[in-house]
Motif scaffolding. Structure first.
Motif, PDB file in Angstrom:
ATOM      1  N   GLN A   1     -29.314  12.710 -29.200  1.00 37.74           N
ATOM      2  CA  GLN A   1     -28.868  13.771 -30.100  1.00 37.74           C
ATOM      3  C   GLN A   1     -29.757  14.994 -29.876  1.00 37.74           C
ATOM      4  O   GLN A   1     -30.967  14.917 -30.084  1.00 37.74           O
ATOM      5  CB  GLN A   1     -28.953  13.316 -31.556  1.00 37.74           C
ATOM      6  CG  GLN A   1     -28.100  12.086 -31.863  1.00 37.74           C
ATOM      7  CD  GLN A   1     -28.160  11.666 -33.315  1.00 37.74           C
ATOM      8  OE1 GLN A   1     -28.398  12.482 -34.207  1.00 37.74           O
ATOM      9  NE2 GLN A   1     -27.936  10.379 -33.558  1.00 37.74           N
ATOM     10  N   PRO A   2     -29.191  16.123 -29.433  1.00 39.13           N
ATOM     11  CA  PRO A   2     -30.002  17.326 -29.177  1.00 39.13           C
ATOM     12  C   PRO A   2     -30.811  17.750 -30.396  1.00 39.13           C
ATOM     13  O   PRO A   2     -31.965  18.132 -30.279  1.00 39.13           O
ATOM     14  CB  PRO A   2     -28.958  18.377 -28.805  1.00 39.13           C
ATOM     15  CG  PRO A   2     -27.802  17.593 -28.296  1.00 39.13           C
ATOM     16  CD  PRO A   2     -27.781  16.332 -29.110  1.00 39.13           C
ATOM     17  N   THR A   3     -30.204  17.680 -31.562  1.00 36.49           N
ATOM     18  CA  THR A   3     -30.903  17.903 -32.833  1.00 36.49           C
ATOM     19  C   THR A   3     -30.376  16.871 -33.813  1.00 36.49           C
ATOM     20  O   THR A   3     -29.343  16.235 -33.571  1.00 36.49           O
ATOM     21  CB  THR A   3     -30.657  19.320 -33.388  1.00 36.49           C
ATOM     22  OG1 THR A   3     -29.248  19.489 -33.634  1.00 36.49           O
ATOM     23  CG2 THR A   3     -31.132  20.373 -32.407  1.00 36.49           C
ATOM     24  N   VAL A   4     -31.061  16.713 -34.913  1.00 36.06           N
ATOM     25  CA  VAL A   4     -30.671  15.695 -35.895  1.00 36.06           C
ATOM     26  C   VAL A   4     -29.233  15.923 -36.356  1.00 36.06           C
ATOM     27  O   VAL A   4     -28.881  17.017 -36.823  1.00 36.06           O
ATOM     28  CB  VAL A   4     -31.630  15.708 -37.102  1.00 36.06           C
ATOM     29  CG1 VAL A   4     -31.134  14.738 -38.171  1.00 36.06           C
ATOM     30  CG2 VAL A   4     -33.034  15.347 -36.665  1.00 36.06           C
ATOM     31  N   GLY A   5     -28.427  14.892 -36.201  1.00 36.95           N
ATOM     32  CA  GLY A   5     -27.055  14.951 -36.671  1.00 36.95           C
ATOM     33  C   GLY A   5     -26.086  15.630 -35.738  1.00 36.95           C
ATOM     34  O   GLY A   5     -24.881  15.690 -36.018  1.00 36.95           O
ATOM     35  N   GLU A   6     -26.545  16.160 -34.600  1.00 34.45           N
ATOM     36  CA  GLU A   6     -25.655  16.823 -33.656  1.00 34.45           C
ATOM     37  C   GLU A   6     -25.194  15.813 -32.603  1.00 34.45           C
ATOM     38  O   GLU A   6     -26.010  15.234 -31.879  1.00 34.45           O
ATOM     39  CB  GLU A   6     -26.364  17.991 -32.968  1.00 34.45           C
ATOM     40  CG  GLU A   6     -25.461  18.750 -31.989  1.00 34.45           C
ATOM     41  CD  GLU A   6     -26.189  19.863 -31.258  1.00 34.45           C
ATOM     42  OE1 GLU A   6     -25.634  20.392 -30.278  1.00 34.45           O
ATOM     43  OE2 GLU A   6     -27.326  20.205 -31.661  1.00 34.45           O
ATOM     44  N   LEU A   7     -23.879  15.616 -32.537  1.00 35.84           N
ATOM     45  CA  LEU A   7     -23.307  14.648 -31.598  1.00 35.84           C
ATOM     46  C   LEU A   7     -22.297  15.368 -30.710  1.00 35.84           C
ATOM     47  O   LEU A   7     -21.104  15.426 -31.019  1.00 35.84           O
ATOM     48  CB  LEU A   7     -22.615  13.503 -32.365  1.00 35.84           C
ATOM     49  CG  LEU A   7     -23.464  12.771 -33.410  1.00 35.84           C
ATOM     50  CD1 LEU A   7     -22.599  11.777 -34.182  1.00 35.84           C
ATOM     51  CD2 LEU A   7     -24.630  12.057 -32.741  1.00 35.84           C
ATOM     52  N   PRO A   8     -22.734  15.930 -29.602  1.00 30.51           N
ATOM     53  CA  PRO A   8     -21.841  16.737 -28.762  1.00 30.51           C
ATOM     54  C   PRO A   8     -20.589  15.998 -28.317  1.00 30.51           C
ATOM     55  O   PRO A   8     -19.502  16.580 -28.253  1.00 30.51           O
ATOM     56  CB  PRO A   8     -22.723  17.095 -27.565  1.00 30.51           C
ATOM     57  CG  PRO A   8     -24.118  16.984 -28.063  1.00 30.51           C
ATOM     58  CD  PRO A   8     -24.106  15.892 -29.073  1.00 30.51           C
ATOM     59  N   ALA A   9     -20.698  14.719 -28.001  1.00 25.13           N
ATOM     60  CA  ALA A   9     -19.537  13.949 -27.548  1.00 25.13           C
ATOM     61  C   ALA A   9     -18.966  13.064 -28.649  1.00 25.13           C
ATOM     62  O   ALA A   9     -18.014  12.314 -28.416  1.00 25.13           O
ATOM     63  CB  ALA A   9     -19.919  13.099 -26.341  1.00 25.13           C
ATOM     64  N   GLY A  10     -19.564  13.098 -29.838  1.00 23.62           N
ATOM     65  CA  GLY A  10     -19.058  12.303 -30.943  1.00 23.62           C
ATOM     66  C   GLY A  10     -19.583  10.884 -31.007  1.00 23.62           C
ATOM     67  O   GLY A  10     -19.114  10.079 -31.814  1.00 23.62           O
TER      68      GLY A  10
END
Length: 387
Positions: free
Chosen positions: A43-52
């Motif tokens: 996860q690039p940052t907390v809670g960020e899911l680029p691909a889901g």
């Protein structure tokens, strides 16, 4: 049909089996879906899911490709891939039912389904009634106010009984219940229950979908978004998910499902012609036979009649076991749907769990999973095994 994400598509079955949910990998251009053998995702940052994706129990790209393809082939909006057919069955039943509910099951249900319902879920508080699902009047009479669903297998295992899917859907919905169809024997190539009114379809992907006897898996496909959300929650919470490699194997199997099923059906039809005229055989169960009680319905709701054949032999259990032991091209083994032909004695093997119950199968019954070998070799092997 849909593409597995709800969008309508005019593509044929064979095209969907090869392409639905399986775009070329954007990072490499690989035409085959990669095996994402990972438990977790950065996860690039907390809670960020680029691909889901965050954790493979909740979702995995390889599994997602399989799920989208299955949904497309069954005409559903969402599919779910499980670690086994029984995991799919258990998760679906727990998602839909609650303690105190009642369900109807076939009076010749698969032994594993019966064992789960009778010895596991009944202790959880789920009640059930076995019913001949080919008799719509008997189904109506068995429904109670607390009946939540009708569990249908068509064709059934191992007696190849046929149920009218559209008719059962009407009966279920009139009672405010769901209809779920175990489509394992037919596969989505031969039969699409959702298009006939069913609420859900269940598969053991171990069988025809995988097709090569090298993977264990299961699936559920649905149309309704709320039902899909319930299943997704239970799948994530209960954890019976298909792993990435197993998903990849099942996805590989789907690509050749249509051509394999055509050969399974053609070989089975030829084997049936041999069996119906053999003096050692007393009865043949195959919905392609015009004298089969469900032949007309099967002809309406199935593309062809499948690769499963059961028959009874003269001489009782000992004679049936002897046929299984004498076979050489047919391999004595449980399971079904692989490219190789299998033979078994249901009463002592796959259906031993129903012994002594009203679902007990005849002790002189032999079940065949007719593979895609040379049909002349299959016929010769059965001829020598029958004596």
């Amino acid at each position: 049909m849909t593409d597995g994400k709800g969008a309508e598509t005019a593509h044929g079955f064979e095209t969907l089996a090869i392409h639905a949910g399986q775009d070329a990998d954007p990072s490499t251009g690989a035409v085959i879906t990669p095996i994402f053998q990972t438990s977790t995702f950065r996860q690039p940052t907390v809670g960020e899911l680029p691909a889901g994706y965050d954790y493979s129990r909740a979702g995995n790209p390889t599994r997602a490709a399989l799920e989208d393809c299955l949904a497309a082939l069954e005409g559903g909006t969402r599919g779910f891939a499980f670690a086994s057919g029984m995991a799919a069955t258990d998760t679906y039943l727990r998602a839909v039912c609650r303690p105190g509910d009642h369900i109807l099951i076939p009076n010749d249900a698969y032994g594993g389904t019966f064992r789960l319902v009778d010895r596991v879920l009944r202790r959880w508080g789920l009640d059930y009634t076995p019913v001949p699902l080919s008799d719509l009047a008997a189904v109506r009479a068995a429904i109670r106010p607390e009946t939540k669903l009708i569990w249908c297998e068509t064709p059934t295992n191992p007696l190849l009984g046929i149920a009218d899917i559209a008719g059962l859907a009407s009966v279920a919905h009139e009672a405010g219940a769901q209809l779920v169809v175990d489509n394992t024997f037919a596969s989505p190539y031969l039969q699409q229950p959702l298009n006939l009114g069913a609420d859900a379809v269940v598969h053991s992907t171990t069988k025809y979908i995988g097709g090569h006897s090298d993977v264990v898996g299961g699936a559920v496909v649905v149309r309704d978004a709320h039902l899909a959300d319930d299943i997704a929650f239970h799948l994530k919470s209960m954890g019976g998910v298909a792993g990435p490699f197993d998903s990849w194997l099942a996805l590989r199997g789907l690509k050749t499902l249509a051509v394999r099923m055509d050969r399974h059906c053609a070989n089975a039809e030829s084997v049936v012609q041999l069996l119906v005229s053999h003096p050692a055989v007393t009865e043949v169960f195959y919905p392609g036979l015009e004298n089969h009680a469900g032949h007309e319905i099967a002809a309406k709701q199935m593309r062809r009649f499948g690769g499963m054949v059961s028959f009874r032999v003269r001489g009782g259990q000992d004679a049936a076991v002897a046929v299984c032991d004498k076979a050489k091209v047919f391999t004595l083994a449980e399971s079904l749907g692989g490219v190789e032909s299998l033979i078994e004695h249901p009463g002592l093997m796959t259906h031993s769990s129903v012994a002594g119950s009203e679902l007990e199968v005849p002790d002189d019954l032999v079940r065949l999973s007719v593979g895609i070998e040379s049909v002349e070799d299959l016929r010769a092997d059965l001829t020598q095994a029958l004596g």
